[in-house]
Design an enzyme around this catalytic site. Structure first.
Site, mmCIF file in Angstrom:
data_model
loop_
_atom_site.group_PDB
_atom_site.id
_atom_site.type_symbol
_atom_site.label_atom_id
_atom_site.label_comp_id
_atom_site.label_asym_id
_atom_site.label_seq_id
_atom_site.Cartn_x
_atom_site.Cartn_y
_atom_site.Cartn_z
ATOM 1 N N ILE A 93 104.720 121.408 -6.093
ATOM 2 C CA ILE A 93 103.741 122.254 -6.782
ATOM 3 C C ILE A 93 102.506 122.474 -5.915
ATOM 4 O O ILE A 93 101.923 123.565 -5.918
ATOM 5 C CB ILE A 93 103.358 121.662 -8.162
ATOM 6 C CG1 ILE A 93 102.486 122.646 -8.944
ATOM 7 C CG2 ILE A 93 102.679 120.319 -8.020
ATOM 8 C CD1 ILE A 93 103.139 123.983 -9.232
ATOM 9 N N GLU A 170 104.261 119.700 -15.977
ATOM 10 C CA GLU A 170 104.266 118.360 -16.556
ATOM 11 C C GLU A 170 104.920 117.380 -15.607
ATOM 12 O O GLU A 170 105.657 117.752 -14.710
ATOM 13 C CB GLU A 170 105.000 118.354 -17.902
ATOM 14 C CG GLU A 170 106.273 119.191 -17.972
ATOM 15 C CD GLU A 170 107.364 118.799 -17.013
ATOM 16 O OE1 GLU A 170 107.596 117.578 -16.865
ATOM 17 O OE2 GLU A 170 107.980 119.670 -16.389
ATOM 18 N N GLY A 310 110.424 120.904 -12.718
ATOM 19 C CA GLY A 310 109.211 120.690 -13.502
ATOM 20 C C GLY A 310 107.981 120.906 -12.644
ATOM 21 O O GLY A 310 107.991 121.687 -11.691
ATOM 22 N N GLU A 311 106.907 120.219 -13.013
ATOM 23 C CA GLU A 311 105.620 120.269 -12.287
ATOM 24 C C GLU A 311 104.921 121.621 -12.403
ATOM 25 O O GLU A 311 103.837 121.794 -11.868
ATOM 26 C CB GLU A 311 105.806 119.964 -10.786
ATOM 27 C CG GLU A 311 106.448 118.652 -10.462
ATOM 28 C CD GLU A 311 106.640 118.441 -8.960
ATOM 29 O OE1 GLU A 311 106.147 119.277 -8.159
ATOM 30 O OE2 GLU A 311 107.296 117.454 -8.583
ATOM 31 N N GLY A 312 105.538 122.608 -13.062
ATOM 32 C CA GLY A 312 104.978 123.959 -13.064
ATOM 33 C C GLY A 312 105.441 124.778 -11.880
ATOM 34 O O GLY A 312 104.898 125.862 -11.620
#
Length: 344
Positions: A93, A170, A310-312
């Site tokens: 990210i 997240e 994830g992580e955006g």
């Protein structure tokens, strides 16, 4: 919590659509970009929208169920280690945000670790992880309300810094289990169809995960979406739920990432359905329940790259597509400007 989210203004819809149609191209030939341009124009109630200070906020929290490693292949400590990695700039990210000039906020929503005054970490810790919902609800209703209040505060501060487009990410070992439980509650899809590999479970382990989460789902009987969020959720998911709602209330453009963030959105939709008007769906996660979520919402994502990190990260990668939609609306010549004949 009450959120006053208005449906989109439609007074400019005809004018916006006319502006889009009169660009030097066949009508509809820019596909999804045209729909995004129209949506953003309606969100901002202008024919000349702008994207200001794009930001992704990562909320991190630990989950009680992950302590046994029955539903996740990685130990709980990885949540804390990855937050440290975010702070050092070493994660995917970080790379994608830097590439696309996106501001990144990292929030400790409830990690089972005492961070020592990390300069770039927003401390919103509710507790050192949730309880194990195999035994008891993940959090109390008071804790859930506290987490949601923190989420609204954080997104309000992001808005007040000049941002009008925000994505959410997240980090939390075990949070795909929480997302699957919330998905089952909000959609009435059988829990077995909501459960996937998470951070990389193999087939036999996925079967165990399904059996465990089916037992959890049958053990509890929440009577509202808020109670379901407290029963099955994580502190990071509760904060994202409220942050999405507050961002919509503030008329921000919201980039929805993958499986976990969409689970938070499902709860947010239960609270105020108008929130969907402000959401752009970045990508289709490889986590098997995500496509079912999108189908339930009647939405399509911008990209599908087989990602499930994830992580955006999906939101960060999709952002340039959203930029392109605004750019063509604002900068592309019309038939009249260019002296090009329209199709009669």
């Amino acid at each position: 919590m009450n959120f006053e989210i208005t449906s989109l203004h439609t007074s400019l819809k005809k004018e916006l659509q006319f502006k889009i149609n009169m660009k030097t191209k066949p009508i509809g030939s820019l596909g999804k970009l045209e729909k995004i341009a129209l949506q953003i124009g309606l969100i901002q109630n202008t024919k000349n929208p702008s994207l200001n200070k794009p930001t992704i906020a990562i909320f991190a929290g630990d989950h009680g169920i992950s302590e046994k490693k029955e539903v996740n292949p990685y130990p709980q400590v990885v949540t804390q280690q990855m937050v440290t990695n975010f702070l050092k700039g070493g994660a995917a990210i970080n790379t994608f945000c830097k590439q696309n000039n996106i501001d990144l906020k990292i929030i400790d929503a409830g990690v089972n670790h005492n961070f020592q005054d990390e300069e770039d970490l927003i401390d919103a810790k509710i507790d050192f992880g949730t309880k194990n919902y195999q035994i008891e609800p993940a959090m109390s209703l008071d804790q859930c309300h506290a987490a949601m209040h923190k989420g609204t505060e954080i997104v309000t501060a992001i808005h007040d810094s000049g941002c009008n487009i925000v994505g959410f990410g997240e980090m939390g070992i075990g949070n795909s289990s929480s997302a699957a439980l919330l998905m089952a509650y909000c959609t009435n899809i059988p829990i077995e169809e909501c459960v996937g590999a998470g951070t990389g479970l193999q087939m036999e382990a996925i079967g165990l995960k399904k059996r465990i989460l089916k037992d959890v789902f049958e053990k509890h009987n929440p009577t509202s979406s808020l109670e379901a969020l407290a029963t099955f959720g994580g502190f990071e998911i509760a904060m994202i739920t409220a942050a999405i709602l507050k961002a919509a209330e503030l008329h921000m453009i919201i980039i929805i990432d993958g499986f976990i963030v969409t689970a938070a959105l499902l709860v947010a939709k239960e609270i105020n359905e108008n929130v969907l008007d402000y959401c752009i769906f970045a990508h289709t996660s490889e986590e098997q329940g995500h496509q079912k979520m999108l189908d339930f919402l009647g939405k399509k994502s911008l990209i599908s790259l087989g990602m499930r990190l994830g992580e955006g990260t999906g939101a960060a990668i999709a952002y340039p597509i959203i930029e392109s939609a605004v750019a063509f609306l604002n900068n592309m010549a019309s038939f009249e400007d260019a002296g090009v004949s329209e199709n009669e």
